[in-house]
Write an enzyme that holds these catalytic residues in place. Structure first.
Site, PDB file in Angstrom:
ATOM      1  N   CYS A  90      58.947  64.527 140.102  1.00 17.50           N
ATOM      2  CA  CYS A  90      58.662  65.973 140.091  1.00 17.50           C
ATOM      3  C   CYS A  90      57.366  66.184 139.322  1.00 17.50           C
ATOM      4  O   CYS A  90      56.589  65.230 139.153  1.00 17.50           O
ATOM      5  CB  CYS A  90      59.827  66.769 139.504  1.00 17.50           C
ATOM      6  SG  CYS A  90      60.242  66.367 137.799  1.00 17.50           S
ATOM      7  N   ASN A 126      58.689  65.721 135.020  1.00 15.29           N
ATOM      8  CA  ASN A 126      59.683  64.676 134.705  1.00 15.29           C
ATOM      9  C   ASN A 126      60.549  65.042 133.488  1.00 15.29           C
ATOM     10  O   ASN A 126      60.909  64.182 132.694  1.00 15.29           O
ATOM     11  CB  ASN A 126      59.008  63.304 134.495  1.00 15.29           C
ATOM     12  CG  ASN A 126      60.003  62.136 134.404  1.00 15.29           C
ATOM     13  OD1 ASN A 126      59.777  61.177 133.665  1.00 15.29           O
ATOM     14  ND2 ASN A 126      61.099  62.185 135.142  1.00 15.29           N
ATOM     15  N   CYS A 138      62.815  68.113 134.106  1.00 15.00           N
ATOM     16  CA  CYS A 138      63.901  68.926 134.682  1.00 15.00           C
ATOM     17  C   CYS A 138      64.486  68.280 135.939  1.00 15.00           C
ATOM     18  O   CYS A 138      65.583  67.721 135.912  1.00 15.00           O
ATOM     19  CB  CYS A 138      63.409  70.344 135.006  1.00 15.00           C
ATOM     20  SG  CYS A 138      62.777  71.265 133.580  1.00 15.00           S
ATOM     21  N   ARG A 139      63.783  68.365 137.069  1.00 12.70           N
ATOM     22  CA  ARG A 139      64.355  67.963 138.348  1.00 12.70           C
ATOM     23  C   ARG A 139      64.522  66.451 138.504  1.00 12.70           C
ATOM     24  O   ARG A 139      65.615  65.982 138.853  1.00 12.70           O
ATOM     25  CB  ARG A 139      63.517  68.519 139.508  1.00 12.70           C
ATOM     26  CG  ARG A 139      63.600  70.022 139.635  1.00 12.70           C
ATOM     27  CD  ARG A 139      62.498  70.552 140.525  1.00 12.70           C
ATOM     28  NE  ARG A 139      61.176  70.382 139.919  1.00 12.70           N
ATOM     29  CZ  ARG A 139      60.032  70.664 140.505  1.00 12.70           C
ATOM     30  NH1 ARG A 139      60.036  71.120 141.755  1.00 12.70           N
ATOM     31  NH2 ARG A 139      58.883  70.503 139.860  1.00 12.70           N
ATOM     32  N   SER A 140      63.450  65.681 138.270  1.00 13.50           N
ATOM     33  CA  SER A 140      63.566  64.245 138.576  1.00 13.50           C
ATOM     34  C   SER A 140      64.490  63.490 137.610  1.00 13.50           C
ATOM     35  O   SER A 140      65.223  62.598 138.057  1.00 13.50           O
ATOM     36  CB  SER A 140      62.191  63.567 138.700  1.00 13.50           C
ATOM     37  OG  SER A 140      61.437  63.676 137.533  1.00 13.50           O
ATOM     38  N   ASP A 192      60.965  74.447 141.241  1.00 12.42           N
ATOM     39  CA  ASP A 192      60.751  74.204 139.808  1.00 12.42           C
ATOM     40  C   ASP A 192      61.554  75.230 138.991  1.00 12.42           C
ATOM     41  O   ASP A 192      61.312  76.425 139.106  1.00 12.42           O
ATOM     42  CB  ASP A 192      59.246  74.354 139.557  1.00 12.42           C
ATOM     43  CG  ASP A 192      58.870  74.120 138.115  1.00 12.42           C
ATOM     44  OD1 ASP A 192      59.782  73.993 137.266  1.00 12.42           O
ATOM     45  OD2 ASP A 192      57.668  74.067 137.836  1.00 12.42           O
TER      46      ASP A 192
HETATM   47  P1  4NP Z   1      60.015  69.551 136.424  1.00 10.60           P
HETATM   48  O1  4NP Z   1      59.785  70.987 135.749  1.00 10.60           O
HETATM   49  O2  4NP Z   1      58.786  69.287 137.264  1.00 10.60           O
HETATM   50  O3  4NP Z   1      61.238  69.749 137.253  1.00 10.60           O
HETATM   51  O4  4NP Z   1      60.195  68.571 135.290  1.00 10.60           O
HETATM   52  C1  4NP Z   1      58.668  71.296 134.953  1.00 10.60           C
HETATM   53  C2  4NP Z   1      58.626  70.893 133.636  1.00 10.60           C
HETATM   54  C3  4NP Z   1      57.552  71.249 132.850  1.00 10.60           C
HETATM   55  C4  4NP Z   1      56.529  71.991 133.379  1.00 10.60           C
HETATM   56  C5  4NP Z   1      56.562  72.397 134.706  1.00 10.60           C
HETATM   57  C6  4NP Z   1      57.635  72.047 135.491  1.00 10.60           C
HETATM   58  N1  4NP Z   1      55.437  72.389 132.546  1.00 10.60           N
HETATM   59  O5  4NP Z   1      54.567  73.119 133.046  1.00 10.60           O
HETATM   60  O6  4NP Z   1      55.371  71.979 131.387  1.00 10.60           O
END
Ligand code: 4NP
Length: 161
Positions: free
Chosen positions: A12, A15, A17-19, A126
């Site tokens: 994602c 790294n 939340c989703r992945s 996201d």
């Molecule tokens: P992820 O979510 O891609 O599912 O891990 C996010 C985590 C952090 C951020 C964006 C999306 N960020 O902008 O810090």
């Protein structure tokens, strides 16, 4: 045999939340199926390298019986395209990020996670700037896609026999 999948990398943006949630869900489902796979996750960006998964992801994931121990954030590397049989993107931005870094010979390894789900949704959105409901919804989608990917990998193993 060519086409068999023995290693899976979930990707994602951050790294956290989703992945990592996909990694935790897939570890449990693969174990339940008796599939011995290398399973990992990474982000296309390195904002949170070394950090544990987001506590909101851990909270909703642990409530459903998934284990996040030992998972920490890392950024995708060129070596990943060689080392993993399949690289699974959560949304189109992750997909394009992977495609832009991936050597031509490995482009076929990159897939959207929702393509394995059998659902109409095409991406796992996201959840970072939203509330708890968004994290529950993300986990619902991850569970459906993980079931589909387990079926896909199992079918390839049967073909190999
Ligand atoms: P992820 O979510 O891609 O599912 O891990 C996010 C985590 C952090 C951020 C964006 C999306 N960020 O902008 O810090």
């Amino acid at each position: 045999m060519a086409g068999t999948i023995r290693s899976v990398l979930f990707v994602c943006l951050g790294n956290i939340c989703r992945s990592p949630s996909a990694e935790a869900v897939f570890r449990k489902k693969a174990k339940e199926k008796g599939l011995l796979l290398k399973i990992d996750s990474a982000g296309t960006q390195g904002y949170h390298v070394g950090a544990p998964p987001d506590e909101r992801s851990v909270s909703v994931g642990e409530a459903r019986g998934y284990d996040f121990d030992g998972i920490s954030c890392r950024k995708i590397s060129k070596q990943d395209f060689h080392d993993f049989d399949i690289l699974i993107a959560m949304d189109e931005m992750n997909l394009r990020g992977l495609q832009s870094e991936c050597p031509e010979e490995y482009q076929d390894k990159i897939k959207l996670f929702m393509s394995f789900s059998g659902l109409e949704e095409e991406i796992i959105p996201d959840p970072y700037y939203g509330g708890k409901k968004g994290f529950e919804y993300v986990l619902d989608l991850i569970e459906s896609s993980a079931d589909g990917l387990i079926e896909h990998i199992s079918a390839l193993i049967v073909l190999e026999d």
